[in-house]
Enzyme design. Structure first.
Site, PDB file in Angstrom:
ATOM      1  N   PHE A  30       0.856  -1.177   0.000  1.00  0.00           N
ATOM      2  CA  PHE A  30       0.000   0.000   0.000  1.00  0.00           C
ATOM      3  C   PHE A  30       0.895   1.231   0.000  1.00  0.00           C
ATOM      4  CE2 PHE A  30      -4.651   0.645   1.224  1.00  0.00           C
ATOM      5  CZ  PHE A  30      -5.115  -0.361   0.401  1.00  0.00           C
ATOM      6  N   GLN A  75      -8.074  14.772   3.798  1.00  0.00           N
ATOM      7  CA  GLN A  75      -7.469  13.881   2.806  1.00  0.00           C
ATOM      8  C   GLN A  75      -8.304  13.776   1.546  1.00  0.00           C
ATOM      9  OE1 GLN A  75      -6.813   9.371   3.412  1.00  0.00           O
ATOM     10  NE2 GLN A  75      -4.782  10.262   3.192  1.00  0.00           N
ATOM     11  N   HIS A  82      -8.596  11.438  -1.653  1.00  0.00           N
ATOM     12  CA  HIS A  82      -8.155  10.150  -2.178  1.00  0.00           C
ATOM     13  C   HIS A  82      -7.815  10.351  -3.650  1.00  0.00           C
ATOM     14  CE1 HIS A  82      -7.894   5.934  -3.217  1.00  0.00           C
ATOM     15  NE2 HIS A  82      -7.997   5.632  -1.947  1.00  0.00           N
ATOM     16  N   LEU A 126     -15.227   5.477  -4.575  1.00  0.00           N
ATOM     17  CA  LEU A 126     -13.839   5.093  -4.317  1.00  0.00           C
ATOM     18  C   LEU A 126     -13.385   3.925  -5.196  1.00  0.00           C
ATOM     19  CD1 LEU A 126     -11.304   5.207  -2.424  1.00  0.00           C
ATOM     20  CD2 LEU A 126     -12.483   3.531  -1.000  1.00  0.00           C
ATOM     21  N   GLU A 129      -7.019   2.036  -3.166  1.00  0.00           N
ATOM     22  CA  GLU A 129      -5.567   2.105  -3.347  1.00  0.00           C
ATOM     23  C   GLU A 129      -4.998   0.723  -3.682  1.00  0.00           C
ATOM     24  OE1 GLU A 129      -3.776   4.798  -0.629  1.00  0.00           O
ATOM     25  OE2 GLU A 129      -2.038   3.516  -0.293  1.00  0.00           O
ATOM     26  N   ARG A 168      -0.979   9.321  -0.181  1.00  0.00           N
ATOM     27  CA  ARG A 168      -2.146   9.833  -0.901  1.00  0.00           C
ATOM     28  C   ARG A 168      -2.082  11.320  -1.206  1.00  0.00           C
ATOM     29  NH1 ARG A 168      -6.830   6.428   2.296  1.00  0.00           N
ATOM     30  NH2 ARG A 168      -6.433   4.481   1.190  1.00  0.00           N
ATOM     31  N   HIS A 194     -11.891  12.339   1.019  1.00  0.00           N
ATOM     32  CA  HIS A 194     -12.002  10.943   1.434  1.00  0.00           C
ATOM     33  C   HIS A 194     -12.001  10.763   2.948  1.00  0.00           C
ATOM     34  CE1 HIS A 194     -11.573   6.629   1.165  1.00  0.00           C
ATOM     35  NE2 HIS A 194     -10.423   6.629   1.812  1.00  0.00           N
ATOM     36  N   ARG A 196      -2.910  10.693   6.284  1.00  0.00           N
ATOM     37  CA  ARG A 196      -3.064   9.306   6.717  1.00  0.00           C
ATOM     38  C   ARG A 196      -2.625   8.346   5.625  1.00  0.00           C
ATOM     39  NH1 ARG A 196      -6.696   5.486   5.722  1.00  0.00           N
ATOM     40  NH2 ARG A 196      -8.312   6.819   4.853  1.00  0.00           N
TER      41      ARG A 196
END
Lengths: 565, 241
Positions: A117, A230, A232, A242, A245, A276, A341, A376
Site C-alpha cells: 500500500f 485527505q 483520495h 472510491l 488504493e 495519498r 475521502h 493518513r
C-alpha cells in the site's frame, strides 16, 4: 427516561469495537442514525495495516517500521507515542479479528495475506479481496449479536448534554417516531465518522455529514488539526465512488493523456504508491496542466493485471466500474480524479480517547489522537477504528466504574430535549426561507472552490466570509410540510448547523497555518516550516467565539526529515 | 429526458391504505434512481421517505422494487430502465413503516435465529489459522452479502410462511458451516433441519435472481441440505457399526 452506563454513538467499526470491549457488567447501548451495517465503514475496500510479516517480501517488517512509515507519512505531525501505540496494537488486533471470524484472504502458505500500500515499506495491508471494511463491519456486528448488545437504530444524536462540567447524556431525534428525546448516560463515546459531505466531490456515504464533530465543539471540546483533509487520489469520474488504493497496490498504473506514467515526475521511487496527499496533488497538477482527459481526470490502468487477478483481488472495483462508470477495467482504463475521502483532524482526544469533557470519549475518524498527522496512510484508518475503538470502550468503562457522582438530572436532560424540539418547531412553522438542501449545496460549493487540495490566503479568507454568510442563511431555514417521521429535512437541518461550525474550523485552521504539510498545501507557503508549525491546531468555542491555541507535536525517536518517496 | 415516477406512498400514522403518487422528473444527466429520488424529495415533496447511505451498493439500505424488479436504487441507472414510467414500491414481505421504508425486523430475527457468528474451536492459534485460500473461496460469495433483504422480500416461501428463515439467513449459516475456523457442533446447526429451515426452500431461485451482489443464496441452502443428508448417513453408518 432511557438510561445507560455507556452510550456509544455510531455503529461502524469504531463504535462496535468500543461496544465489544466495554465492561460487560455495565449497561451499554449503541445508537446509530442508520442500522449498524449501513455505516460508512462497510465501504472501506483495500485493507487494514499490521506488521504481521506474512509474506516473503515483508518478513523483516515489524511494528516499529510500521510506526515510522505512519509518522513519515503524516509529514511528522503525528504524535509519535500514539502512532507507536497504534502500530504495536495492530498485530493482536488483527488476530482478534481473525478469531472473531473475519474472512481474510490467504497467502499461499495459508496465512492472512498482505499487499503493498502507499507509503509503506513492506506489504503490510491485510485484506479480504477489496471488501475489507464490509467483512470486518459484518463480523463485528455478528459479535455484537452474539453478546446481544443493545442497539437503537435510526436515531440521530442532536446534542451532547453537559451538567456541571460533565457529560451526562445526549438528545436524539428518533426517526421512526419523529420524537425528540433525551438519553441519559454516565459516559458517551462518539464514533460518528467523518464529514465528507461538506465537499461536492467525496467518496463518503451520504450520511457522512460530520455533525458529531460539531456537537463536540458546541459542547466546549476542542477540535484538533481540522485543516488536514485527505483527498483520495482515485475516485471514479464522475460519480466519485472510491477505487481502492489496492488497485495500485496490486500493480495498477496512473497514466495521463500523453500515455505517460506521470508519477515518475513526482515520486520517482514510490511512483503510484507514494502517500495519498502526493498522488492526489500529482493527478490534480497533471489535469491542471492540460494532461488530463476532458480537463477532469486521468486514467488508472489495470488492464495488464489480467482478468483473473482483477476478479480475484479487485472484484468490487470491477463491479463498481461496470455499474457506475459503464466501463470494464479488464478492457478499458478507469477514469479517475481525486475526491475528499478522510478527515485526519477531529475531536481532540488523548491516547486514552478521552476529551477535555469528563465522561465524553471519541474514537475513529471523528476523533484526532493524532496518529495520522497531516496525512493518513492507506490501511491505517480501519486500524485506527479497531485499536482506538477498543481503547475508548475500555477507558469509558474504567471511568464509569470509578464514578461516584449521580446520574444526570432528569429535568435538565428533558429541558435540553425541549430546546432541541423548539428549534425543529421553528423550522416547521416558517412559511418560507432557505431549504436544507440548498444550504448544503451552498456550503459544498464554498468548501470545494476555496478550501480544496490547493489553498491560498485569499481563497480561504473568501471562504470564511461565505461560510459566515451561510450561517446567517441557516437562521432563516425552513421545512415545508409538517411530517416529523423519517424526515430527512429535519435530519439535514439539525446536522447543518454543526457542518457550518466545522467548515469554519477547517477553513480558519487552514488560513492560519502558513506552511505546507501533508494534505494541507498552501500555494502561497509551499514549504514545510518545522520551526513555526510543528504543532497541532486546537480550536474551541469560548463564549460563542473561536479560541485558537496550539500544542507541540510529541516527537519521540524520529526527528523530522524531508519526505522523499 | 422526462420521467414519471409512480411511487407507492403510505404513512401508517395517517393513511388507511397505500396509494400511488406520480411525480414528474426531468434530468439531462445520467442519474441513478437514488439520486433521482433525492431530487424529487428535495424539489417536490420533502415528506417522501426512503433509506440510503453509501450510494455504491455496499451498505444494503436502498433495496426496493422498480418496475417489478428488485434492486438497490443506488445501482439502478434510470435511463437503463428503458421506459419513462417508473413504478417504485417498497420491498414486499415486510411491513411498510413509511413510503419506501419497511420494517426489517423479521429479516433480522431470522438472521439472529441461525446464530450468525463464528464458534471458535478450543485452540486459538496465536498467529491465526492456516487455511488454504481455496477453502476461503468456498465462502467467498456468501461474505459478499450486504443484508439488503432483496432475497427475503422476493422469496415466495417467506410470503406464504413468515416462520421460514429465508435465503439470506440460511446462506449465512452455510457460510459459517463451511468456514474451517467454525466449530459449531452438528447439533447446533441441524436445528435448520426443518420445513421452516433448509427444507422450506421451493427451489424457484428467486433469491439468486434478485441479489444485487451476485450472491446465490440458494447455493447455500442446497449446500446445507447436502450437509444435513451427509451427516444423517454418517449417523446411520456409526449406528450400523
Amino acid at each position: 427516561m432511557i438510561t445507560h452506563d455507556i452510550l456509544v454513538v455510531g455503529g461502524g467499526l469504531a463504535g462496535l469495537s468500543a461496544a465489544l470491549t466495554a465492561d460487560p457488567r455495565l449497561s451499554l447501548a449503541v445508537i446509530s442514525r442508520v442500522h449498524p451495517l449501513r455505516s460508512h465503514s462497510v465501504a472501506a475496500q483495500g485493507g487494514i495495516n499490521a506488521a504481521l510479516g506474512n509474506t516473503e517480501a515483508g518478513k523483516d517488517d515489524n511494528w516499529e517500521k510500521h510506526a515510522f512509515d505512519t509518522i513519515k507519512g503524516s509529514d511528522y505531525l503525528a504524535d509519535q507515542d500514539a502512532a507507536e501505540l497504534m502500530c504495536r496494537e495492530a498485530v493482536p488486533a488483527i488476530y482478534e479479528l481473525e478469531h472473531f471470524g473475519v474472512p481474510f484472504s490467504r497467502s499461499p502458505a495459508g496465512l492472512i495475506a498482505q499487499r503493498p500500500f502507499g507509503g509503506a515499506g513492506f506489504p503490510r495491508t491485510c485484506f479480504a479481496a477489496d471488501r475489507t471494511g464490509l467483512v470486518i463491519a459484518h463480523t463485528l456486528y455478528e459479535q455484537a449479536l452474539r453478546r446481544q448488545v443493545k442497539v437503537y437504530e435510526e436515531a440521530l444524536v442532536t446534542k451532547i448534554v453537559v451538567e456541571n462540567g460533565r457529560c451526562v447524556g445526549v438528545v436524539i431525534y428518533d426517526l421512526a417516531s419523529g420524537q425528540i428525546l433525551p438519553i441519559r448516560a454516565r459516559a458517551v463515546i462518539f464514533a460518528t465518522g467523518g464529514y465528507g459531505r461538506v465537499y461536492l466531490k467525496t467518496t463518503n456515504a451520504y450520511i457522512n455529514h460530520g455533525s458529531g464533530i460539531g456537537m463536540a465543539y458546541r459542547a466546549g471540546v476542542a477540535l484538533k488539526d481540522l485543516e488536514f483533509v485527505q483527498y483520495h487520489p482515485t475516485s471514479i469520474y464522475p460519480k466519485n465512488i472510491l477505487i481502492t488504493e489496492a488497485a495500485r497496490g496490486e500493480g495498477g498504473h496512473l497514466v495521463n493523456n500523453k500515455g505517460q506514467r506521470f508519477m515518475a515526475d513526482y515520486a520517482p521511487s514510490a511512483l503510484e504508491l507514494a502517500p495519498r496527499d502526493i498522488v492526489a496533488r500529482s493527478i490534480q497538477t497533471e489535469v491542471d496542466k492540460g494532461n488530463g482527459f476532458e480537463d477532469e481526470y486521468v486514467h488508472l490502468d489495470l488492464r495488464h493485471l489480467g482478468q483473473k487477478k482483477i476478479d480475484k483481488r479487485l472484484p468490487s472495483v470491477r463491479e463498481i466500474c461496470i455499474k457506475f462508470g459503464g466501463i470494464d477495467p479488464v478492457e478499458t482504463p478507469i477514469p479517475i480524479q481525486p475526491a475528499q475521502h478522510y478527515s485526519m483532524g477531529g475531536i481532540d482526544v488523548d491516547v486514552r480517547c478521552a476529551t477535555s469533557l469528563p465522561g465524553f470519549y471519541a474514537a475513529g475518524e471523528c476523533a484526532c489522537v493524532s496518529v495520522h498527522g497531516a496525512n493518513r496512510l492507506g490501511g491505517n484508518s480501519l486500524l485506527d477504528t479497531v485499536v482506538f475503538g477498543k481503547i475508548a470502550g475500555r477507558e469509558a468503562s474504567n471511568y464509569v466504574n470509578g464514578l461516584d457522582q449521580r446520574d444526570g438530572n432528569e429535568k435538565h436532560l428533558l429541558e435540553e430535549a425541549l430546546a432541541e424540539r423548539s428549534k425543529v418547531d421553528e423550522w416547521l412553522s416558517r412559511s418560507g426561507g432557505k431549504m436544507a438542501h440548498h444550504l448544503l449545496n451552498d456550503l459544498k460549493v464554498v468548501m470545494s472552490d476555496k478550501a480544496g487540495i490547493f489553498r491560498t490566503k485569499k481563497q480561504l479568507e473568501e471562504a470564511l466570509v461565505s461560510i459566515r454568510q451561510i450561517r446567517d442563511d441557516y437562521g432563516r431555514a425552513f421545512i415545508s410540510g409538517r411530517c416529523l417521521r423519517y424526515s430527512q429535512a429535519i435530519v439535514n437541518l439539525i446536522e447543518f448547523g454543526y457542518m457550518v461550525d466545522l467548515t469554519e474550523v477547517i477553513t480558519l485552521g487552514a488560513l492560519l497555518r502558513e506552511e505546507t504539510r501533508g494534505s494541507h498545501y498552501r500555494l502561497d507557503f509551499p514549504k514545510r516550516d518545522d520551526a513555526g508549525w510543528l504543532k497541532h491546531t486546537l480550536v474551541s468555542l469560548k463564549d460563542g467565539k473561536q479560541d485558537v491555541r496550539y500544542r507541540p507535536v510529541l516527537i519521540g525517536k524520529y526527528q523530522p526529515q524531508e519526505r522523499k518517496y | 429526458m422526462k420521467y414519471t415516477f409512480r411511487i407507492l406512498r403510505l404513512d401508517p400514522a395517517v393513511d388507511q391504505s397505500p396509494c400511488f403518487q406520480d411525480f414528474i422528473y426531468e434530468t439531462p444527466e445520467k442519474k441513478s434512481l437514488l439520486e433521482a429520488l433525492m431530487d424529487v424529495r428535495n424539489d417536490q415533496d420533502c415528506s417522501l421517505s426512503f433509506r440510503y447511505s453509501c450510494r455504491e451498493a455496499v451498505c444494503g439500505s436502498c433495496g426496493m422494487v422498480v418496475n417489478g424488479q428488485f434492486d438497490l436504487a443506488c445501482r439502478t441507472m434510470i435511463e437503463s430502465l428503458g421506459t419513462t414510467l417508473i413504478v417504485i414500491e417498497p420491498l414486499p414481505n415486510l411491513e411498510i413503516q413509511k413510503d419506501l421504508i419497511v420494517d426489517m425486523e423479521p429479516f433480522w430475527k431470522a438472521l439472529f435465529a441461525i446464530e450468525p457468528y463464528l464458534f471458535p474451536g478450543e485452540t486459538r492459534p496465536e498467529k491465526g489459522h492456516r487455511i488454504d485460500d481455496r477453502e476461503m473461496e468456498k465462502i467467498d460469495q456468501f461474505v459478499n452479502c450486504i443484508m439488503c433483504g432483496c432475497c427475503y422480500s422476493a422469496c415466495p416461501v417467506v410470503s406464504r410462511d413468515e416462520r421460514y428463515l429465508g435465503p439470506a439467513a440460511l446462506a449465512k449459516l452455510y457460510r459459517f458451516v463451511k468456514d474451517p475456523r467454525d466449530k459449531r457442533g452438528y447439533g447446533r446447526w441441524s436445528r435448520v433441519n426443518t420445513e421452516t429451515g433448509a427444507w422450506g426452500c421451493d427451489t424457484v431461485f428467486e433469491c439468486n435472481e434478485v441479489c444485487p451482489r451476485k450472491v446465490r443464496p440458494a447455493d447455500g441452502i442446497e449446500g446445507l441440505r447436502r450437509s444435513l443428508v451427509l451427516e444423517k448417513i454418517k449417523g446411520l453408518f456409526k449406528r450400523g457399526q
